[in-house]
Design an enzyme around this catalytic site. Sequence first.
Site, PDB file in Angstrom:
ATOM      1  N   GLU A  21       0.843  -1.200   0.000  1.00 59.31           N
ATOM      2  CA  GLU A  21       0.000   0.000   0.000  1.00 59.31           C
ATOM      3  C   GLU A  21       0.875   1.246   0.000  1.00 59.31           C
ATOM      4  O   GLU A  21       1.848   1.343   0.748  1.00 59.31           O
ATOM      5  CB  GLU A  21      -0.898   0.058   1.233  1.00 59.31           C
ATOM      6  CG  GLU A  21      -1.759   1.318   1.233  1.00 59.31           C
ATOM      7  CD  GLU A  21      -2.456   1.616   2.544  1.00 59.31           C
ATOM      8  OE1 GLU A  21      -3.194   2.611   2.571  1.00 59.31           O
ATOM      9  OE2 GLU A  21      -2.264   0.890   3.519  1.00 59.31           O
ATOM     10  N   ASP A  86       9.688   8.246  12.578  1.00 54.62           N
ATOM     11  CA  ASP A  86       9.766   9.513  11.861  1.00 54.62           C
ATOM     12  C   ASP A  86      10.330  10.549  12.828  1.00 54.62           C
ATOM     13  O   ASP A  86       9.667  10.935  13.788  1.00 54.62           O
ATOM     14  CB  ASP A  86       8.375   9.906  11.369  1.00 54.62           C
ATOM     15  CG  ASP A  86       8.374  11.188  10.572  1.00 54.62           C
ATOM     16  OD1 ASP A  86       9.454  11.692  10.216  1.00 54.62           O
ATOM     17  OD2 ASP A  86       7.275  11.711  10.307  1.00 54.62           O
ATOM     18  N   ASP A  88      11.348  14.224  13.252  1.00 51.15           N
ATOM     19  CA  ASP A  88      11.112  15.515  12.602  1.00 51.15           C
ATOM     20  C   ASP A  88      12.009  16.584  13.191  1.00 51.15           C
ATOM     21  O   ASP A  88      12.069  16.758  14.411  1.00 51.15           O
ATOM     22  CB  ASP A  88       9.657  15.939  12.768  1.00 51.15           C
ATOM     23  CG  ASP A  88       8.695  15.010  12.068  1.00 51.15           C
ATOM     24  OD1 ASP A  88       8.988  14.620  10.924  1.00 51.15           O
ATOM     25  OD2 ASP A  88       7.659  14.678  12.657  1.00 51.15           O
TER      26      ASP A  88
END
Length: 132
Positions: A21, A86, A88
Site C-alpha cells: 500500500e 519519523d 522531525d
Amino acid sequence: NNSISPALNSVIDKTFFHCREWSFTIENDVYIRYQCFQGLDEFRDSIRKHQPHKIDIGAVFNALPKDHTTIKPELFKPIQRELVFDIDMTDYDNIRTCCEGANICNRCWPFMTMAVKILDQSLREDFGFQHI
C-alpha cells in the site's frame, strides 16, 4: 539502471510490490490511501499525476490494496509491515538556533544524530532488538 542481479531476482516475490500500500498526501492535505502499482512506470506516472507533497509506504497485504472495498474486511489482511520512526527536525525548533521548520543545515545534523543514537540504544536495551 533498473537491473537486478539474477541471484537476487530469483528470491524476490514478484507480488510483493503489487500488494504494497502506498498513500499520497496531495494539495489541500487530501489523503489518498490504498494505492498499489504493477511496476515502476505506473508508480512514476501516478506520482507525476498527483504530485504528492508526502508519500507514505504502508503494509504489504494479502490482496491488492486498491481492491480492498471488494474484499470482506476479515479477509483483507496485512502480511508484512515495517517498524518506522519519523524523526522531525521541527521537534527541535525550541533548541535549534540556526533553522526552524523543515529547513535544515549542517548545524542541525547533530540533533538528528543524537535522536538516532537514543532510538538505537532504547531499541537494543529496552526492547531487546539485536539486528538494527
